[in-house]
Design a protein around this motif. Structure first.
Motif, PDB file in Angstrom:
ATOM      1  N   VAL A  55       0.820  -1.202   0.000  1.00 14.92           N
ATOM      2  CA  VAL A  55       0.000   0.000   0.000  1.00 14.92           C
ATOM      3  C   VAL A  55       0.862   1.263   0.000  1.00 14.92           C
ATOM      4  O   VAL A  55       0.550   2.256  -0.635  1.00 14.92           O
ATOM      5  CB  VAL A  55      -0.932  -0.001   1.242  1.00 14.92           C
ATOM      6  N   GLU A  56       1.968   1.212   0.742  1.00 10.49           N
ATOM      7  CA  GLU A  56       2.815   2.396   0.858  1.00 10.49           C
ATOM      8  C   GLU A  56       4.006   2.338  -0.093  1.00 10.49           C
ATOM      9  O   GLU A  56       4.809   3.255  -0.113  1.00 10.49           O
ATOM     10  CB  GLU A  56       3.310   2.535   2.296  1.00 10.49           C
ATOM     11  N   ASP A  57       4.149   1.264  -0.834  1.00 11.13           N
ATOM     12  CA  ASP A  57       5.344   1.115  -1.647  1.00 11.13           C
ATOM     13  C   ASP A  57       5.138   1.733  -3.031  1.00 11.13           C
ATOM     14  O   ASP A  57       5.073   1.054  -4.045  1.00 11.13           O
ATOM     15  CB  ASP A  57       5.743  -0.360  -1.746  1.00 11.13           C
ATOM     16  N   VAL A  58       5.044   3.063  -3.026  1.00  9.78           N
ATOM     17  CA  VAL A  58       4.739   3.781  -4.263  1.00  9.78           C
ATOM     18  C   VAL A  58       5.908   3.703  -5.239  1.00  9.78           C
ATOM     19  O   VAL A  58       5.717   3.587  -6.452  1.00  9.78           O
ATOM     20  CB  VAL A  58       4.399   5.250  -3.928  1.00  9.78           C
ATOM     21  N   LEU A  59       7.127   3.719  -4.698  1.00  8.54           N
ATOM     22  CA  LEU A  59       8.295   3.734  -5.568  1.00  8.54           C
ATOM     23  C   LEU A  59       8.370   2.467  -6.430  1.00  8.54           C
ATOM     24  O   LEU A  59       8.686   2.539  -7.620  1.00  8.54           O
ATOM     25  CB  LEU A  59       9.576   3.894  -4.738  1.00  8.54           C
ATOM     26  N   SER A  60       8.061   1.312  -5.835  1.00 10.85           N
ATOM     27  CA  SER A  60       8.087   0.067  -6.613  1.00 10.85           C
ATOM     28  C   SER A  60       7.044   0.101  -7.718  1.00 10.85           C
ATOM     29  O   SER A  60       7.292  -0.363  -8.832  1.00 10.85           O
ATOM     30  CB  SER A  60       7.838  -1.144  -5.711  1.00 10.85           C
ATOM     31  N   THR A  61       5.876   0.651  -7.391  1.00 11.88           N
ATOM     32  CA  THR A  61       4.831   0.782  -8.408  1.00 11.88           C
ATOM     33  C   THR A  61       5.326   1.688  -9.538  1.00 11.88           C
ATOM     34  O   THR A  61       5.185   1.356 -10.725  1.00 11.88           O
ATOM     35  CB  THR A  61       3.556   1.392  -7.782  1.00 11.88           C
ATOM     36  N   ALA A  62       5.942   2.813  -9.158  1.00  9.98           N
ATOM     37  CA  ALA A  62       6.458   3.752 -10.155  1.00  9.98           C
ATOM     38  C   ALA A  62       7.526   3.092 -11.022  1.00  9.98           C
ATOM     39  O   ALA A  62       7.543   3.257 -12.252  1.00  9.98           O
ATOM     40  CB  ALA A  62       7.032   4.978  -9.453  1.00  9.98           C
ATOM     41  N   ALA A  63       8.415   2.334 -10.369  1.00  7.88           N
ATOM     42  CA  ALA A  63       9.492   1.666 -11.117  1.00  7.88           C
ATOM     43  C   ALA A  63       8.915   0.643 -12.084  1.00  7.88           C
ATOM     44  O   ALA A  63       9.398   0.501 -13.214  1.00  7.88           O
ATOM     45  CB  ALA A  63      10.465   1.009 -10.134  1.00  7.88           C
ATOM     46  N   ALA A  64       7.866  -0.067 -11.651  1.00  6.38           N
ATOM     47  CA  ALA A  64       7.236  -1.071 -12.523  1.00  6.38           C
ATOM     48  C   ALA A  64       6.573  -0.386 -13.723  1.00  6.38           C
ATOM     49  O   ALA A  64       6.666  -0.871 -14.854  1.00  6.38           O
ATOM     50  CB  ALA A  64       6.219  -1.882 -11.729  1.00  6.38           C
ATOM     51  N   TRP A  65       5.927   0.747 -13.475  1.00  8.35           N
ATOM     52  CA  TRP A  65       5.313   1.502 -14.577  1.00  8.35           C
ATOM     53  C   TRP A  65       6.386   1.958 -15.566  1.00  8.35           C
ATOM     54  O   TRP A  65       6.229   1.863 -16.763  1.00  8.35           O
ATOM     55  CB  TRP A  65       4.568   2.726 -14.021  1.00  8.35           C
ATOM     56  N   ARG A  66       7.504   2.469 -15.001  1.00 11.66           N
ATOM     57  CA  ARG A  66       8.606   2.947 -15.847  1.00 11.66           C
ATOM     58  C   ARG A  66       9.137   1.797 -16.699  1.00 11.66           C
ATOM     59  O   ARG A  66       9.381   1.955 -17.897  1.00 11.66           O
ATOM     60  CB  ARG A  66       9.724   3.514 -14.950  1.00 11.66           C
ATOM     61  N   ALA A  67       9.323   0.621 -16.042  1.00  9.00           N
ATOM     62  CA  ALA A  67       9.860  -0.549 -16.757  1.00  9.00           C
ATOM     63  C   ALA A  67       8.919  -0.985 -17.872  1.00  9.00           C
ATOM     64  O   ALA A  67       9.352  -1.548 -18.879  1.00  9.00           O
ATOM     65  CB  ALA A  67      10.103  -1.688 -15.765  1.00  9.00           C
ATOM     66  N   ALA A  68       7.621  -0.708 -17.689  1.00 12.52           N
ATOM     67  CA  ALA A  68       6.635  -1.097 -18.705  1.00 12.52           C
ATOM     68  C   ALA A  68       6.522  -0.028 -19.800  1.00 12.52           C
ATOM     69  O   ALA A  68       5.655  -0.135 -20.680  1.00 12.52           O
ATOM     70  CB  ALA A  68       5.279  -1.322 -18.040  1.00 12.52           C
ATOM     71  N   GLY A  69       7.386   0.989 -19.738  1.00  6.16           N
ATOM     72  CA  GLY A  69       7.440   1.957 -20.824  1.00  6.16           C
ATOM     73  C   GLY A  69       6.671   3.246 -20.591  1.00  6.16           C
ATOM     74  O   GLY A  69       6.632   4.118 -21.465  1.00  6.16           O
ATOM     75  N   GLU A  70       6.073   3.390 -19.382  1.00  7.33           N
ATOM     76  CA  GLU A  70       5.343   4.629 -19.088  1.00  7.33           C
ATOM     77  C   GLU A  70       6.334   5.754 -18.769  1.00  7.33           C
ATOM     78  O   GLU A  70       7.451   5.504 -18.313  1.00  7.33           O
ATOM     79  CB  GLU A  70       4.442   4.417 -17.851  1.00  7.33           C
ATOM     80  N   LEU A  71       5.897   6.994 -18.978  1.00  6.39           N
ATOM     81  CA  LEU A  71       6.657   8.155 -18.516  1.00  6.39           C
ATOM     82  C   LEU A  71       6.145   8.496 -17.122  1.00  6.39           C
ATOM     83  O   LEU A  71       4.942   8.731 -16.941  1.00  6.39           O
ATOM     84  CB  LEU A  71       6.471   9.334 -19.468  1.00  6.39           C
ATOM     85  N   VAL A  72       7.057   8.517 -16.143  1.00  7.38           N
ATOM     86  CA  VAL A  72       6.639   8.562 -14.741  1.00  7.38           C
ATOM     87  C   VAL A  72       7.360   9.671 -13.971  1.00  7.38           C
ATOM     88  O   VAL A  72       8.563   9.878 -14.155  1.00  7.38           O
ATOM     89  CB  VAL A  72       6.957   7.219 -14.020  1.00  7.38           C
ATOM     90  N   ALA A  73       6.617  10.375 -13.127  1.00  4.87           N
ATOM     91  CA  ALA A  73       7.210  11.280 -12.154  1.00  4.87           C
ATOM     92  C   ALA A  73       6.802  10.826 -10.757  1.00  4.87           C
ATOM     93  O   ALA A  73       5.712  10.273 -10.573  1.00  4.87           O
ATOM     94  CB  ALA A  73       6.757  12.714 -12.386  1.00  4.87           C
ATOM     95  N   VAL A  74       7.686  11.078  -9.784  1.00  9.47           N
ATOM     96  CA  VAL A  74       7.404  10.748  -8.397  1.00  9.47           C
ATOM     97  C   VAL A  74       7.470  12.027  -7.570  1.00  9.47           C
ATOM     98  O   VAL A  74       8.426  12.794  -7.684  1.00  9.47           O
ATOM     99  CB  VAL A  74       8.414   9.716  -7.842  1.00  9.47           C
TER     100      VAL A  74
END
Lengths: 110, 232
Positions: free
Chosen positions: A8-27
């Motif tokens: 629930v609190e692990d936003v960075l891992s979610t962001a990293a997974a999105w990035r790895a899937a080719g999304e453009l991501v900001a944190v």
């Protein structure tokens, strides 16, 4: 596959997974708080250019404004340090009604 | 955040190694700490942030640094793969705990009953020896069975576990304390055991009891004022 622990609190891992899937991501990360701000320093919100969001940096008061800033950082690659508080005009617009103040650092995952 | 930093951070977290991501504000230059190449003041501040588990902005040699603590997950060891454990485990996982359920009775401690939870079929004393509870560990015993609960509580009392809870009525708890006294534990040590376990929310069902237990664990971790348990 099992969910990562503390998912629930692990936003960075979610962001990293999105990035790895080719999304453009900001944190966005809360770096300082004063008064009755609802989320402590270290709380994070991840935003993608495609409009996905995970996590939070407030009780929902400033997420919209932070997401808007995140879009700019995704475009420019330049990090921003945002300041929200009752004395800040912008904060009135977006409604930081709790009376707290927060600083939020927004960076792109490159 | 560049890929190198992100990869190093993810690697440290996967290895359950405590690290601090330091970000210079407002510029955004980043580094992982501790780092022998970093200035001593920065490493010291990072160590303090990990100890307190409170991320924050610190001025070091005239530069603002946001020091983001990435500690390994808190741990919860649940002794007794019972119905309440099934209810407690998902609450605890949601609250950021790495949960391990210990029960040598394999029909209780099965993957089917505990999806996505680590299970140990060792005897509690052996399991506790292997886990070595530290100040980021909570221990809860739920079996009611002295031969399973007592060795776990005995080991927990010899550790720095920040929370120790034991399920059982006031009478059960009084009998339990008597047995632990006979094992040589003093009153101060025994006062660490929260029994009957959980915040008093008049819980009845297994999920309600699970909720009361995780609520008490969070309260202790966050130093919330708690009423003393009524003695037997």
């Amino acid at each position: 596959m099992s969910q990562p622990l503390g998912e629930v609190e692990d936003v960075l891992s979610t962001a990293a997974a999105w990035r790895a899937a080719g999304e453009l991501v900001a944190v966005a990360t809360v770096t300082e708080t004063w008064g009755s701000s609802p989320r402590p320093a270290g709380s994070q919100l991840a935003v993608t250019k495609s409009g996905r969001m995970a996590g939070s940096v407030s009780g929902g008061c400033i997420e919209g404004a932070v997401a808007e800033a995140a879009m700019k950082t995704i475009e420019s690659g330049v990090p921003q340090l945002l300041d929200f508080g009752v004395t800040h005009e912008r904060a009135w617009e977006v409604g930081l009604a709790c009376g707290g103040k927060v600083k939020v650092f927004v960076e792109k995952l490159s | 955040m560049n890929q190198e930093i992100l990869a190093a951070l993810e690697q440290a977290r996967a290895a359950k190694r405590p690290v601090v991501l330091a970000t210079a504000l407002p510029g955004g230059e980043q580094r992982l700490l501790p780092d022998p190449q970093a200035p001593a003041a920065l490493n010291e501040a990072a160590e303090a942030v990990l100890q307190s588990d409170e991320s924050g902005t610190h001025k070091i040699d005239g530069q603002d640094w946001f020091l983001h603590a990435y500690n390994p997950p808190l741990r919860l060891i649940v002794v007794g793969a019972v119905h309440i454990a099934q209810a407690l485990a998902p609450f605890a996982t949601q609250c950021g705990f790495a949960v391990t359920v210990v029960d040598p009775r394999r029909s209780f401690a099965s993957d089917e009953r505990f999806p996505n939870v680590a299970i140990s079929n060792e005897w509690p004393d052996e399991a506790m020896e292997a886990f070595a509870p530290d100040s980021r560990t909570a221990v809860v015993t739920l079996t009611h069975d002295p031969k399973l609960d007592d060795p776990a509580l005995d080991r927990a009392l010899k550790s720095n576990a920040f929370y120790i809870g034991a399920l059982g009525s006031r009478r059960t708890h009084a009998a339990r304390l008597k047995r632990l006294r006979e094992l040589g534990h003093g009153e101060e040590a025994l006062a660490r055991i929260r029994g009957p376990v959980g915040l008093n929310i008049e819980a009845v069902t297994a999920p309600e009891i699970g909720l009361s237990v995780i609520a008490e664990i969070v309260a202790v971790r966050r130093n919330a004022p708690l009423p003393p348990k009524t003695p037997a």
